[in-house]
Design an enzyme around this catalytic site. Sequence first.
Site, PDB file in Angstrom:
ATOM      1  N   LEU A 105       0.869  -1.169   0.000  1.00 17.00           N
ATOM      2  CA  LEU A 105       0.000   0.000   0.000  1.00 17.00           C
ATOM      3  C   LEU A 105       0.907   1.220   0.000  1.00 17.00           C
ATOM      4  O   LEU A 105       1.971   1.209   0.628  1.00 17.00           O
ATOM      5  CB  LEU A 105      -0.908   0.015   1.239  1.00 17.00           C
ATOM      6  CG  LEU A 105      -1.964  -1.089   1.339  1.00 17.00           C
ATOM      7  CD1 LEU A 105      -2.707  -0.982   2.667  1.00 17.00           C
ATOM      8  CD2 LEU A 105      -2.944  -1.033   0.179  1.00 17.00           C
ATOM      9  N   ASP A 106       0.480   2.286  -0.662  1.00 14.69           N
ATOM     10  CA  ASP A 106       1.295   3.497  -0.722  1.00 14.69           C
ATOM     11  C   ASP A 106       1.550   4.055   0.676  1.00 14.69           C
ATOM     12  O   ASP A 106       0.823   3.765   1.626  1.00 14.69           O
ATOM     13  CB  ASP A 106       0.596   4.563  -1.563  1.00 14.69           C
ATOM     14  CG  ASP A 106       0.525   4.184  -3.035  1.00 14.69           C
ATOM     15  OD1 ASP A 106       1.279   3.290  -3.458  1.00 14.69           O
ATOM     16  OD2 ASP A 106      -0.303   4.776  -3.751  1.00 14.69           O
ATOM     17  N   LEU A 107       2.562   4.901   0.782  1.00 15.14           N
ATOM     18  CA  LEU A 107       2.948   5.483   2.064  1.00 15.14           C
ATOM     19  C   LEU A 107       1.771   6.146   2.770  1.00 15.14           C
ATOM     20  O   LEU A 107       1.596   6.015   3.985  1.00 15.14           O
ATOM     21  CB  LEU A 107       4.074   6.510   1.830  1.00 15.14           C
ATOM     22  CG  LEU A 107       4.640   7.208   3.063  1.00 15.14           C
ATOM     23  CD1 LEU A 107       5.387   6.225   3.952  1.00 15.14           C
ATOM     24  CD2 LEU A 107       5.566   8.353   2.644  1.00 15.14           C
ATOM     25  N   THR A 109      -1.459   5.585   2.218  1.00 15.20           N
ATOM     26  CA  THR A 109      -2.678   4.775   2.168  1.00 15.20           C
ATOM     27  C   THR A 109      -2.794   3.922   3.423  1.00 15.20           C
ATOM     28  O   THR A 109      -1.806   3.367   3.892  1.00 15.20           O
ATOM     29  CB  THR A 109      -2.674   3.861   0.922  1.00 15.20           C
ATOM     30  OG1 THR A 109      -2.617   4.682  -0.251  1.00 15.20           O
ATOM     31  CG2 THR A 109      -3.920   3.004   0.859  1.00 15.20           C
ATOM     32  N   HIS A 206       0.512   3.111  -7.824  1.00 15.72           N
ATOM     33  CA  HIS A 206      -0.423   4.220  -7.587  1.00 15.72           C
ATOM     34  C   HIS A 206      -1.700   4.069  -8.412  1.00 15.72           C
ATOM     35  O   HIS A 206      -2.296   5.072  -8.841  1.00 15.72           O
ATOM     36  CB  HIS A 206       0.218   5.572  -7.918  1.00 15.72           C
ATOM     37  CG  HIS A 206       1.367   5.943  -7.026  1.00 15.72           C
ATOM     38  ND1 HIS A 206       1.410   5.639  -5.680  1.00 15.72           N
ATOM     39  CD2 HIS A 206       2.526   6.611  -7.301  1.00 15.72           C
ATOM     40  CE1 HIS A 206       2.529   6.114  -5.162  1.00 15.72           C
ATOM     41  NE2 HIS A 206       3.231   6.689  -6.119  1.00 15.72           N
TER      42      HIS A 206
END
Length: 261
Positions: A105-107, A109, A206
């Site tokens: 998961l993105d930073l 998120t 992303h």
Amino acid sequence: MGKMIRLDKFLADMGKGSRSQIREGAKKGRVEVNGQTEKKPERKIDPDRDEVAWDKVVVEYRMLEYFMLCKPQGVVSATEDKRYPTVVELLKGEGRKDLFPVGRLDLDTEGLLILTNDGELAHQLLSPKKHVDKTYYARVAGILPKDAKEKIASGMTLGDGTLVQPGKLEIAGEKTLALPGEFAMAEDGMQGETEVYLTIQEGKFHQVKRMFEALGCKVTYLKRISMGTLTLDESLCPGEYRRLTEEELAGLKGNGEIRGL
């Protein structure tokens, strides 16, 4: 006979300390095997047959581990990173060094992330051929096009020409905010915000953010709420985790076949 492993590895894997701490503990008589004090930490044992105790308490060995984490913002989905704390560090209390996140998961998120040391399950969940559903809750700034659901359902082309597979968009709620922004404005000059649920089966870089950018909007908050048959436990606050139940694990494995929602 099961797989034989060193006694110090057994105890280290189960969070009883580092190898050196366990060696010291063995010298002091803190380790027992089958009811007898064992001072040789290098001894090989069978976790399925031998009973190991640390400070008179029997230690159950779990070869494979499965955890559900509610990932917080500001933490990276990695086993190590020089700039940011990692999701693995959040589980250091478990004492295992072989855990890794299933996907990323993105930073910024939040939400559901599985951590395990089961490489086969991770491969099954991440394989494009398995078509595992991943559902996200998002708050989106800007005005979504009226045909946003149809565009996502038919497969989209992102801004850089990347093609993504069809997904499913559900609108949870819409409101307007008195905030200026670079994205589309409503006719009264108010900035729109929409709450949505998006289900996709890929995990491109992303991807969710880029999908909404292609629709002229910007994701302001993103949280993954499910992956395959597994839904995030709502009682978990960001940064908290728990082991998967047998039922949850059986659902993920799907009796040998991974299933989407």
